[in-house]
Write an enzyme that holds these catalytic residues in place. Structure first.
Site, PDB file in Angstrom:
ATOM      1  N   GLN A 184     -21.533 -15.185  57.987  1.00  0.00           N
ATOM      2  CA  GLN A 184     -20.491 -16.037  58.567  1.00  0.00           C
ATOM      3  C   GLN A 184     -19.101 -15.642  58.067  1.00  0.00           C
ATOM      4  O   GLN A 184     -18.092 -15.932  58.690  1.00  0.00           O
ATOM      5  CB  GLN A 184     -20.768 -17.506  58.241  1.00  0.00           C
ATOM      6  CG  GLN A 184     -19.824 -18.454  58.964  1.00  0.00           C
ATOM      7  CD  GLN A 184     -19.845 -19.851  58.404  1.00  0.00           C
ATOM      8  OE1 GLN A 184     -20.926 -20.388  58.151  1.00  0.00           O
ATOM      9  NE2 GLN A 184     -18.676 -20.448  58.203  1.00  0.00           N
ATOM     10  N   LYS A 185     -19.064 -14.977  56.923  1.00  0.00           N
ATOM     11  CA  LYS A 185     -17.790 -14.544  56.333  1.00  0.00           C
ATOM     12  C   LYS A 185     -16.931 -13.814  57.378  1.00  0.00           C
ATOM     13  O   LYS A 185     -15.733 -14.030  57.462  1.00  0.00           O
ATOM     14  CB  LYS A 185     -18.113 -13.660  55.124  1.00  0.00           C
ATOM     15  CG  LYS A 185     -17.087 -12.667  54.713  1.00  0.00           C
ATOM     16  CD  LYS A 185     -16.018 -13.258  53.862  1.00  0.00           C
ATOM     17  CE  LYS A 185     -15.047 -12.226  53.361  1.00  0.00           C
ATOM     18  NZ  LYS A 185     -15.062 -10.946  54.034  1.00  0.00           N
TER      19      LYS A 185
ATOM     20  N   GLY B 272     -24.049 -11.550  48.765  1.00  0.00           N
ATOM     21  CA  GLY B 272     -23.954 -12.031  50.152  1.00  0.00           C
ATOM     22  C   GLY B 272     -24.865 -11.203  51.054  1.00  0.00           C
ATOM     23  O   GLY B 272     -25.628 -11.747  51.870  1.00  0.00           O
ATOM     24  N   HIS B 273     -24.796  -9.862  50.907  1.00  0.00           N
ATOM     25  CA  HIS B 273     -25.694  -9.002  51.696  1.00  0.00           C
ATOM     26  C   HIS B 273     -27.157  -9.302  51.364  1.00  0.00           C
ATOM     27  O   HIS B 273     -28.014  -9.363  52.257  1.00  0.00           O
ATOM     28  CB  HIS B 273     -25.455  -7.524  51.365  1.00  0.00           C
ATOM     29  CG  HIS B 273     -24.121  -6.988  51.786  1.00  0.00           C
ATOM     30  ND1 HIS B 273     -23.160  -6.600  50.885  1.00  0.00           N
ATOM     31  CD2 HIS B 273     -23.606  -6.763  53.013  1.00  0.00           C
ATOM     32  CE1 HIS B 273     -22.100  -6.156  51.540  1.00  0.00           C
ATOM     33  NE2 HIS B 273     -22.337  -6.246  52.827  1.00  0.00           N
TER      34      HIS B 273
ATOM     35  N   LEU C 100     -23.299  -3.193  48.409  1.00  0.00           N
ATOM     36  CA  LEU C 100     -23.996  -4.469  48.618  1.00  0.00           C
ATOM     37  C   LEU C 100     -23.725  -5.460  47.488  1.00  0.00           C
ATOM     38  O   LEU C 100     -23.742  -5.103  46.318  1.00  0.00           O
ATOM     39  CB  LEU C 100     -25.502  -4.208  48.733  1.00  0.00           C
ATOM     40  CG  LEU C 100     -25.921  -3.222  49.827  1.00  0.00           C
ATOM     41  CD1 LEU C 100     -27.443  -3.032  49.827  1.00  0.00           C
ATOM     42  CD2 LEU C 100     -25.446  -3.675  51.201  1.00  0.00           C
TER      43      LEU C 100
ATOM     44  N   SER D 107     -17.220  -6.817  49.858  1.00  0.00           N
ATOM     45  CA  SER D 107     -17.239  -5.510  49.186  1.00  0.00           C
ATOM     46  C   SER D 107     -15.837  -5.103  48.761  1.00  0.00           C
ATOM     47  O   SER D 107     -15.661  -4.293  47.858  1.00  0.00           O
ATOM     48  CB  SER D 107     -17.807  -4.441  50.124  1.00  0.00           C
ATOM     49  OG  SER D 107     -19.093  -4.811  50.544  1.00  0.00           O
ATOM     50  N   ARG D 108     -14.819  -5.655  49.424  1.00  0.00           N
ATOM     51  CA  ARG D 108     -13.437  -5.275  49.105  1.00  0.00           C
ATOM     52  C   ARG D 108     -12.881  -6.034  47.898  1.00  0.00           C
ATOM     53  O   ARG D 108     -11.791  -5.715  47.428  1.00  0.00           O
ATOM     54  CB  ARG D 108     -12.539  -5.494  50.323  1.00  0.00           C
ATOM     55  CG  ARG D 108     -12.825  -4.484  51.435  1.00  0.00           C
ATOM     56  CD  ARG D 108     -11.806  -4.570  52.551  1.00  0.00           C
ATOM     57  NE  ARG D 108     -11.889  -3.436  53.456  1.00  0.00           N
ATOM     58  CZ  ARG D 108     -12.533  -3.450  54.640  1.00  0.00           C
ATOM     59  NH1 ARG D 108     -13.147  -4.529  55.048  1.00  0.00           N
ATOM     60  NH2 ARG D 108     -12.548  -2.364  55.386  1.00  0.00           N
TER      61      ARG D 108
END
Ligand code: PAF
Length: 280
Positions: free
Chosen positions: A148-149, A36-37, A33, A186-187
């Site tokens: 929205q990402k 954004g999360h 997380l 997360s990446r």
């Protein structure tokens, strides 16, 4: 906060919440997380009375050559972040409980998944819609929150809920960006400092496209070429797609429209990045 992999406990607590006339919100995640999360959780907290976060690295949405094994799993840190954000229930099912031996049902949204991410990652959306359908069945939320990402993902999930008469309202929340403009993901932890700098070309390209429209450019083909060129001229960036599409159908637009979304995806080193921007 209750942390559990037990679907029966989840159902019992959701039923209790409903009996108390609480509005139930769900934020499906694969963990690792970031802010954004947490912004999705905050929105859920603001709009609902009982907030569930699901944490499940869903194997069916990863291709055979993708990063399922190395996907980051900082479980304790995720628990701390959920607790601090006021989550009521953190549901972390196991892969065996979600897909037991003999599992054979999949949900597929046609058409909308043919292009863009769907074309580059065959089978990805079938895994996403299957797991989201299962998670919405398990959590029975009034509202579910997505970023929205992952623009195509939220459009596909919205369509699935509409087509299958699922009662959950899908809420799409704005993309959060680091101060340099990189969309949070997360990446991003996979990126070296040099790759991170190259990755900034995605948000730069989107801003360029938006500014061209704002300043009166009407040739969408020229705007699309500029979008792609901004990324392609950056060392280490290999573009998967760069387009301007209708935000609902995701079909590429040929003429300026009142609502448009610029969608981009590129590989930066071994990492795949996606980003998008609505152009009103
Ligand atoms: O966006 C994600 O993290 C995942 O695709 C989702 C929606 C949680 C399904 O596994």
């Amino acid at each position: 906060m209750v942390i559990s992999e037990d679907a029966i406990e989840l159902r019992r607590m959701v039923a209790d919440a409903r009996r108390s006339r609480k509005l139930v919100g769900c934020v499906p995640t694969m963990g690792a997380l970031h802010d954004g999360h947490i912004s999705l959780v905050e929105r859920a907290r603001a709009e609902c009375d009982f907030v569930i976060v699901t944490l499940f690295v869903n194997p069916t949405q990863f291709g055979p050559k993708e990063d399922l094994q190395k996907y980051p799993r900082p479980f304790e840190a995720d628990c701390d972040k959920c607790r601090a954000a006021g989550v009521d229930f953190l549901f972390c099912p196991t892969a065996d409980s979600m897909y037991p031996a003999g599992y054979s049902t999949f949900v597929e949204v046609q058409g909308l998944t043919d292009q863009w991410e769907g074309a580059v990652r065959p089978g990805h959306f079938r895994g996403v819609t299957t797991v989201v359908a299962k998670l919405l069945n398990l959590t029975q939320p009034d509202k579910a929150f997505f970023g929205q990402k992952d623009f195509q993902q939220q459009a596909v999930i919205r369509r699935m809920c509409r087509d299958l008469d699922m009662p959950t309202e899908i809420i799409t929340c704005p993309t959060l960006r680091d101060s340099d403009g990189l969309a949070m993901s997360s990446r991003n932890v996979y990126l070296s400092p040099a790759e991170r700098t190259s990755g900034l070309s995605l948000s730069r390209a989107l801003l360029l496209a938006r500014d061209k429209v704002r300043s009166g450019e009407t040739d969408l083909r020229a705007i699309r070429l500029a979008l792609r060129a901004e990324m392609e001229q950056t060392p280490g960036v290999s573009v998967d797609y760069a387009t301007i599409a209708d935000p609902d159908s995701l079909m590429e637009l040929t003429e300026i429209a009142p609502r448009m979304v610029a969608l981009v995806a590129a590989r930066v080193g071994a990492t795949r990045l996606i980003d998008n921007m609505l152009i009103p």
